[in-house]
Enzyme design. Sequence first.
Site, mmCIF file in Angstrom:
data_model
loop_
_atom_site.group_PDB
_atom_site.id
_atom_site.type_symbol
_atom_site.label_atom_id
_atom_site.label_comp_id
_atom_site.label_asym_id
_atom_site.label_seq_id
_atom_site.Cartn_x
_atom_site.Cartn_y
_atom_site.Cartn_z
ATOM 1 N N SER A 58 0.974 -3.620 10.158
ATOM 2 C CA SER A 58 1.048 -2.304 10.803
ATOM 3 C C SER A 58 0.196 -1.307 10.036
ATOM 4 O O SER A 58 0.312 -1.197 8.812
ATOM 5 C CB SER A 58 2.484 -1.790 10.851
ATOM 6 O OG SER A 58 2.501 -0.469 11.363
ATOM 7 N N THR A 63 -0.317 -0.780 2.487
ATOM 8 C CA THR A 63 -1.346 -1.797 2.248
ATOM 9 C C THR A 63 -2.296 -1.901 3.432
ATOM 10 O O THR A 63 -3.510 -2.007 3.254
ATOM 11 C CB THR A 63 -0.709 -3.159 1.933
ATOM 12 O OG1 THR A 63 0.216 -2.995 0.849
ATOM 13 C CG2 THR A 63 -1.757 -4.180 1.529
ATOM 14 N N CYS A 64 -1.780 -1.850 4.641
ATOM 15 C CA CYS A 64 -2.638 -1.919 5.835
ATOM 16 C C CYS A 64 -3.534 -0.689 5.914
ATOM 17 O O CYS A 64 -4.702 -0.786 6.298
ATOM 18 C CB CYS A 64 -1.800 -2.052 7.100
ATOM 19 S SG CYS A 64 -0.788 -3.543 7.142
ATOM 20 N N ASP A 65 -2.986 0.453 5.557
ATOM 21 C CA ASP A 65 -3.745 1.694 5.512
ATOM 22 C C ASP A 65 -4.908 1.536 4.533
ATOM 23 O O ASP A 65 -6.071 1.794 4.878
ATOM 24 C CB ASP A 65 -2.804 2.830 5.086
ATOM 25 C CG ASP A 65 -3.498 4.165 4.943
ATOM 26 O OD1 ASP A 65 -4.339 4.317 4.030
ATOM 27 O OD2 ASP A 65 -3.191 5.078 5.730
#
Length: 171
Positions: A58, A63-65
């Site tokens: 997501s 971490t995805c950001d």
Amino acid sequence: MQERKGIVTFKGNPMTLLGPEIKVGDKAPDFRVVDTVLAPVTLADYKGKVKILSSVPSLDTPTCDTETRRFNQEAAKLPGNIVVLTISLDLPFAQKRWCAAAGIDKVRTLSDYQDRSFASAYGVLIKELKLLSRSIFVVDGNDTVRYVQHVNEVSEEPDYGAVLTAAKNIR
């Protein structure tokens, strides 16, 4: 659906990936996802391009950001024949909002929320979480898989250098 255990963990807990194992040399499976305005997108839309397919749980997680921002910075330096596609189960409206807030303009975010088409074709759906695993596939212009990376611990970042080297070395 095939279940594969022991490939990834989430916060140290073993997870189960649903779907096939995609290997280097395989023909990249087609998929149907949607972009931030709900327009359908398939693998064929990028025929002839080198594709970095980055699946993430997501965009609204740290971490995805970080990963998507990093790939956005790197994409600005890549040759025009390489595209970076980040795929998640986030709703397209959330992806659009996140991209606007984060200044993402080089990475194309795509949502697999409707059919789980990418998740099923690439074997990246985490059974226990119903989210995509952090995995990257580099696919050449002829749609052959040239590199695969499943990040062992889903909450960690990928090896950016290895991904970018793989994409740049495709002729």
